[in-house]
Design a protein around this motif. Structure first.
Motif, mmCIF file in Angstrom:
data_model
loop_
_atom_site.group_PDB
_atom_site.id
_atom_site.type_symbol
_atom_site.label_atom_id
_atom_site.label_comp_id
_atom_site.label_asym_id
_atom_site.label_seq_id
_atom_site.Cartn_x
_atom_site.Cartn_y
_atom_site.Cartn_z
ATOM 1 N N GLU A 281 -8.984 5.508 -6.947
ATOM 2 C CA GLU A 281 -10.215 5.132 -5.898
ATOM 3 C C GLU A 281 -11.540 5.896 -6.621
ATOM 4 O O GLU A 281 -12.414 6.526 -6.020
ATOM 5 C CB GLU A 281 -10.025 5.848 -4.460
ATOM 6 N N ARG A 282 -11.474 5.992 -8.040
ATOM 7 C CA ARG A 282 -12.592 6.764 -8.579
ATOM 8 C C ARG A 282 -14.036 6.183 -8.469
ATOM 9 O O ARG A 282 -14.955 7.043 -8.097
ATOM 10 C CB ARG A 282 -12.384 6.484 -10.214
ATOM 11 N N ASN A 283 -14.252 4.937 -8.165
ATOM 12 C CA ASN A 283 -15.551 4.345 -7.745
ATOM 13 C C ASN A 283 -15.767 4.101 -6.265
ATOM 14 O O ASN A 283 -16.824 3.809 -5.828
ATOM 15 C CB ASN A 283 -15.854 3.004 -8.430
ATOM 16 N N GLY A 284 -14.755 4.814 -5.503
ATOM 17 C CA GLY A 284 -14.947 4.672 -3.945
ATOM 18 C C GLY A 284 -14.722 6.012 -3.219
ATOM 19 O O GLY A 284 -15.526 6.939 -3.618
ATOM 20 N N SER A 285 -13.715 6.159 -2.349
ATOM 21 C CA SER A 285 -13.938 7.465 -1.599
ATOM 22 C C SER A 285 -13.322 8.800 -2.488
ATOM 23 O O SER A 285 -13.497 9.818 -2.272
ATOM 24 C CB SER A 285 -12.644 7.191 -0.719
ATOM 25 N N GLY A 286 -12.709 8.254 -3.853
ATOM 26 C CA GLY A 286 -12.280 9.320 -4.666
ATOM 27 C C GLY A 286 -13.152 9.796 -5.523
ATOM 28 O O GLY A 286 -13.124 10.629 -6.480
ATOM 29 N N PHE A 287 -14.643 9.392 -5.608
ATOM 30 C CA PHE A 287 -15.716 9.565 -6.415
ATOM 31 C C PHE A 287 -15.785 11.302 -6.768
ATOM 32 O O PHE A 287 -15.716 11.670 -7.749
ATOM 33 C CB PHE A 287 -16.961 8.886 -6.127
ATOM 34 N N LEU A 288 -15.990 11.884 -5.483
ATOM 35 C CA LEU A 288 -16.425 13.229 -5.647
ATOM 36 C C LEU A 288 -15.244 14.079 -6.115
ATOM 37 O O LEU A 288 -15.380 14.991 -6.860
ATOM 38 C CB LEU A 288 -17.065 13.774 -4.277
ATOM 39 N N LEU A 289 -14.203 13.749 -5.526
ATOM 40 C CA LEU A 289 -12.927 14.548 -6.136
ATOM 41 C C LEU A 289 -12.643 14.283 -7.560
ATOM 42 O O LEU A 289 -12.331 15.287 -8.315
ATOM 43 C CB LEU A 289 -11.628 14.168 -5.349
ATOM 44 N N CYS A 290 -12.941 13.188 -8.155
ATOM 45 C CA CYS A 290 -12.736 12.987 -9.346
ATOM 46 C C CYS A 290 -13.808 13.619 -10.393
ATOM 47 O O CYS A 290 -13.399 14.078 -11.167
ATOM 48 C CB CYS A 290 -12.805 11.577 -9.690
ATOM 49 N N LEU A 291 -15.013 13.806 -9.695
ATOM 50 C CA LEU A 291 -15.921 14.377 -10.406
ATOM 51 C C LEU A 291 -15.818 15.822 -10.401
ATOM 52 O O LEU A 291 -15.953 16.366 -11.440
ATOM 53 C CB LEU A 291 -17.467 14.162 -9.656
ATOM 54 N N VAL A 292 -15.119 16.362 -9.563
ATOM 55 C CA VAL A 292 -15.009 17.928 -9.169
ATOM 56 C C VAL A 292 -13.947 18.259 -10.375
ATOM 57 O O VAL A 292 -14.124 19.118 -11.027
ATOM 58 C CB VAL A 292 -14.323 18.280 -8.019
ATOM 59 N N ARG A 293 -12.896 17.347 -10.225
ATOM 60 C CA ARG A 293 -11.665 17.589 -11.354
ATOM 61 C C ARG A 293 -12.124 17.473 -12.980
ATOM 62 O O ARG A 293 -11.737 18.024 -13.579
ATOM 63 C CB ARG A 293 -10.457 16.760 -11.146
ATOM 64 N N ASP A 294 -12.857 16.320 -12.993
ATOM 65 C CA ASP A 294 -13.619 16.130 -14.525
ATOM 66 C C ASP A 294 -14.267 17.315 -14.815
ATOM 67 O O ASP A 294 -14.429 17.548 -16.146
ATOM 68 C CB ASP A 294 -14.263 14.864 -14.417
ATOM 69 N N LEU A 295 -15.144 17.769 -13.857
ATOM 70 C CA LEU A 295 -16.139 19.012 -14.528
ATOM 71 C C LEU A 295 -14.907 20.167 -14.444
ATOM 72 O O LEU A 295 -15.505 20.838 -15.809
ATOM 73 C CB LEU A 295 -17.088 19.261 -13.193
ATOM 74 N N LEU A 296 -14.451 20.426 -13.803
ATOM 75 C CA LEU A 296 -13.564 21.573 -13.960
ATOM 76 C C LEU A 296 -12.337 21.552 -15.443
ATOM 77 O O LEU A 296 -12.199 22.578 -16.074
ATOM 78 C CB LEU A 296 -12.468 21.908 -12.913
ATOM 79 N N ALA A 297 -12.238 20.341 -15.639
ATOM 80 C CA ALA A 297 -11.110 20.136 -16.804
ATOM 81 C C ALA A 297 -12.001 20.257 -17.980
ATOM 82 O O ALA A 297 -11.674 20.608 -19.224
ATOM 83 C CB ALA A 297 -10.813 18.479 -16.833
ATOM 84 N N HIS A 298 -13.485 20.086 -18.086
ATOM 85 C CA HIS A 298 -14.343 20.388 -19.295
ATOM 86 C C HIS A 298 -14.972 21.693 -19.202
ATOM 87 O O HIS A 298 -16.036 21.792 -19.837
ATOM 88 C CB HIS A 298 -15.441 19.330 -19.522
ATOM 89 N N ALA A 299 -14.791 22.465 -18.082
ATOM 90 C CA ALA A 299 -15.386 23.698 -17.786
ATOM 91 C C ALA A 299 -15.058 24.804 -19.214
ATOM 92 O O ALA A 299 -13.925 24.821 -19.665
ATOM 93 C CB ALA A 299 -15.281 24.379 -16.541
ATOM 94 N N GLN A 300 -16.080 25.467 -19.665
ATOM 95 C CA GLN A 300 -15.710 26.702 -20.535
ATOM 96 C C GLN A 300 -15.578 28.108 -20.065
ATOM 97 O O GLN A 300 -15.777 28.077 -18.831
ATOM 98 C CB GLN A 300 -17.047 26.620 -21.632
#
Length: 454
Positions: A281-300
């Motif tokens: 549900e990347r473009n729906g109800s899962g948007f914020l959760l996906c964003l959080v995980r994507d940001l953390l996956a690319h954190a230094q």
């Protein structure tokens, strides 16, 4: 009458050496009680009243020396380390507001600082004198808020004049209220345990009406910790095994039934599926959760993360959701080191406070401290889970750091109350109903014993 003046004069001299005013009434009372008891013993042995009083006073020893010895141990214990650490966290919260919110919030900061210091210097023993009135006052105030307050995004708000705040924050205060209920029912055996359970229900009903699942869970876990703590210490005066069974069996049944109901509810079933695979549900109800995980996956480890331009452009969504995702933003913009620093500070704070709690002797002080520590710990746990992309329910605030004046002031006030216990708890002696506390002065085998530690 002149003979009894000798006792008063002796007590005045002893108390004159004690610089902590709060300790004087208690010491004077126990000193007089001991002197009068000793006088009665001498009278029973055949002495005249005058001779008995004079002998009892002489037996106590030099008044100045006794007072100096008591003064050395009856002093407030300033909590500079925890106060300073709380102040640093509040200032760090202002920095976070300026960096991620666009501007600091000085009004909230000064209100929180005032609440922290005001509760720190408050006489916490006042709570012991008004436990049930306080319980019913907050309960009635909550009911009033539910009946008259507006609904904002499905959550009830309490509005008084021009001031309003979400009633979900009552979950932060209810554990302290429940701790006072336990204190008022100490020594009442299994009936006291049962009454505590009954007292839990109206507060839980309020949170159910507010529709704040995280608040229900926080209050339930805090109440359970408080009851188990009191039972382990034997403060209900009942068989511990029976007491734990009375608490844990119904709790397990209720939590099991509650979990079954929640799992069968379409909303929570969807939340569990979303937590397992938010990208469906990347473009729906899962948007914020996906964003959080994507940001953390690319954190230094240090510095700003390396997410794609599209993901980085979505950061405004988290900024808009602040203060719920403050920690995620900190990790992405400053590196994982930010998580380690924040986690280390809170571990240090809660660990140091927990260690100080273990040295508290009074029931009242210990219950207050456990209620505050459990609230701070659970808020942190919920917040960390949400900001690491694995939060099932909405997050509470991150104490002292995330914005939001109501949470900031309540957490600061509760922390100040806990530090007040650490500061002056040694001077508060409570007792089970119908029992007396250990005497400050006693006489045994020809030796005068002065209890200088509680």
């Amino acid at each position: 009458m002149a003979s009894f003046d000798e006792i008063q004069q002796y007590c005045d001299t002893v108390c004159g050496q004690i610089r902590w005013k709060k300790a004087k009434p208690l010491i004077e009372k126990e000193l007089k009680d001991h002197l009068y008891d000793q006088c009665d013993a001498y009278r029973a042995a055949g002495m005249s009243e005058t001779a008995a009083i004079h002998s009892a006073v002489q037996q106590m020893g030099d008044a100045v020396a006794v007072g100096a010895a008591l003064d050395g141990t009856h002093r407030p214990k300033p909590q500079w380390a925890l106060l300073g650490l709380t102040g640093v966290l509040l200032l760090a919260g202002q920095f976070c507001s300026a960096v991620f919110g666009g501007a600091a919030e000085p009004v909230g900061f000064f209100m929180a600082a005032a609440a922290l210091l005001g509760c720190y210097f408050l006489d916490f023993s006042l709570l012991a004198r008004h436990t049930l009135p306080l319980y019913f006052a907050v309960l009635l105030g909550s009911c009033f808020g539910l009946l008259t307050g507006p609904q904002v995004n499905g959550t009830a708000w309490l509005s008084l004049g021009g001031f309003g705040f979400s009633m979900s924050y009552f979950a932060i205060v209810f554990p302290l209220l429940f701790a006072m209920l336990i204190y008022s029912l100490r020594g009442h055996g299994l009936a006291g345990v049962l009454l505590c359970g009954l007292g839990y229900l109206p507060l839980m009903f309020i949170l159910i009406q507010i529709s704040f699942v995280s608040g229900m869970l926080l209050f339930t876990l805090s109440a359970l910790a408080l009851l188990c703590f009191a039972l382990a210490r034997g403060w209900f005066g009942c068989n511990k095994a029976a007491g734990f069974a009375l608490v844990l069996v119904p709790t397990a049944v209720v939590l099991g039934v509650g979990a079954f109901i929640l799992l069968g509810h379409p909303y929570f079933s969807a939340q569990l599926a979303l937590l397992a695979d938010p990208y469906a549900e990347r473009n729906g109800s899962g948007f914020l959760l996906c964003l959080v995980r994507d940001l953390l996956a690319h954190a230094q480890m240090y510095g700003t993360g390396s997410a794609s331009a599209e993901t980085a452009a979505s950061l405004a969504a988290l900024d808009h959701s602040s203060p719920d995702y403050l920690l995620t933003l900190m990790i992405y913009r400053f590196g994982w080191v930010a998580l380690f620093v924040v986690l280390g500070v809170f571990v240090l704070f809660i660990g140091f406070a927990g260690y100080t709690l273990t040295k508290q002797k009074s029931m009242l002080g210990s219950l207050i401290s456990v209620s505050v520590l459990s609230v701070l710990f659970l808020q942190c746990a919920f917040y960390f889970a949400t900001n690491l992309g694995y939060g099932l329910f909405s997050a509470f605030s991150l104490p002292f750091l995330s914005s939001g004046n109501a949470a900031l002031v309540l957490n600061a006030g509760l922390t100040g109350l806990m530090l007040s216990v650490f500061r002056s708890g040694a001077c508060f002696y409570d007792q089970m109903p119908g029992q007396t506390s250990s005497p400050l002065f006693s006489y045994k085998n020809g030796a005068l014993i002065i209890r200088i530690k509680n």
